[in-house]
Design an enzyme around this catalytic site. Structure first.
Site, PDB file in Angstrom:
ATOM      1  CE1 TYR A 112      41.922  72.358  -0.051  1.00 60.63           C
ATOM      2  CE2 TYR A 112      42.165  70.022   0.398  1.00 60.63           C
ATOM      3  CZ  TYR A 112      42.712  71.234   0.022  1.00 60.63           C
ATOM      4  OH  TYR A 112      44.049  71.308  -0.298  1.00 60.63           O
ATOM      5  N   PRO A 163      50.450  68.238  -8.735  1.00 58.92           N
ATOM      6  CG  PRO A 163      50.152  65.996  -8.150  1.00 58.92           C
ATOM      7  CD  PRO A 163      49.573  67.363  -7.929  1.00 58.92           C
ATOM      8  N   GLY A 219      50.604  71.804 -15.811  1.00 58.22           N
ATOM      9  CA  GLY A 219      51.499  72.208 -16.881  1.00 58.22           C
ATOM     10  C   GLY A 219      51.166  71.607 -18.226  1.00 58.22           C
TER      11      GLY A 219
END
Length: 279
Positions: free
Chosen positions: A56, A203, A206
């Protein structure tokens, strides 16, 4: 009642809902200042698990967290990952699990995070071109030297996890997983049986799938957001799940962390369980 705490490796207590720092901008300017405030606000709100990685910003994310949070609050765990490196003139990333590379990245992480020991260090990916015993052996040596407390893995299969457990004590697994992406359910099952922390990345993914409308309907009925419903489902799905949602905005951070207090009634959980995974 869903427990809000978990002991990684059996002894390192953290609150189960953590924070993923990957999305925090690190370039100088207003965006970086906002990143510092988000990191500090996370700790103010009780976060005790923050996830970062060498990849990162190639260390910039680790430096950002140290600037924001050092000296660290008691009980705060900042876990980082190694095993991905830049190469060539275009600085493209690649897996690199050579022992000297892993050791070098750990040494840099220690300096950037301003610590003498990283309590949880995860192998970002297994490098298929380097024997697994060499990769994990290098991390085990660093653990023996007192520079690492516990060792975890990321994006592994059940077979890879089983192989790794023959070499080291695996404290955590960080795989992609969510309500609508349950490809790694078998890995989660192994982790639950062994008491290994399972940190799902992405997490709340979708939202663009066909199931989004049903999640939104459940959220509306409970007076919550879709992200809160997705996180609450994860917390109730398995006691070893430690979600690490990431954001660069304080309002989203506060919204995510409020999921700890969201109760999913059995009927609503059943509706969510019936949704077809998008993976």
């Amino acid at each position: 009642m869903t427990s809000t705490m978990f002991r990684i490796g059996g002894d390192l207590g953290v609150r189960r809902l953590g924070f993923g720092a990957m999305r925090l901008p690190t370039e100088p300017g207003p965006a970086r200042e906002a990143s510092l405030q988000v990191a500090r606000r996370a700790v103010e709100l009780g976060v005790t698990l923050i996830d970062t990685a060498h990849m990162y910003g190639w260390g910039a994310n680790e430096e950002l967290l140290a600037e924001a949070l050092y000296p660290y609050a008691d009980g705060l765990l900042i876990t980082t990952k190694v095993g991905v490196a830049r190469s060539g003139p275009s600085a493209e990333w690649k897996l690199d699990g050579r022992p000297d590379v892993l050791r070098d990245q750990v040494e840099h992480a220690l300096r950037r995070l301003r610590v003498e020991r990283i309590e949880l260090l995860q192998l970002h990916r297994i490098d298929p071109e380097v024997p697994l015993a060499d990769q994990l052996g290098a991390l085990r040596e660093l653990q023996t030297e007192g520079k690492l407390g516990r060792i975890g893995l990321s994006e592994v299969t059940v077979t890879e996890l089983d192989q790794a457990r023959e070499i080291i004590d695996v404290a955590s697994v960080q795989n992609r997983y969510s309500l609508l992406d349950r490809e790694h359910e078998p890995v989660l099952a192994v982790c639950e049986a062994a008491g290994i922390a399972f940190l799902p990345w992405r997490p709340v993914a979708g939202a663009a799938s066909g199931a989004a409308a049903e999640i939104a309907a459940v959220a509306a009925e409970l007076g919550a957001s879709s992200a809160q419903v997705a996180l609450a489902w994860l917390l109730g799905h398995s006691p070893v799940i430690l979600p690490i949602p990431g954001t660069a905005r304080i309002d989203h951070l506060e919204e995510n962390l409020a999921a700890t207090h969201l109760h999913l009634p059995p009927a609503h959980r059943d509706r969510l369980e019936r949704l077809p995974p998008s993976a």
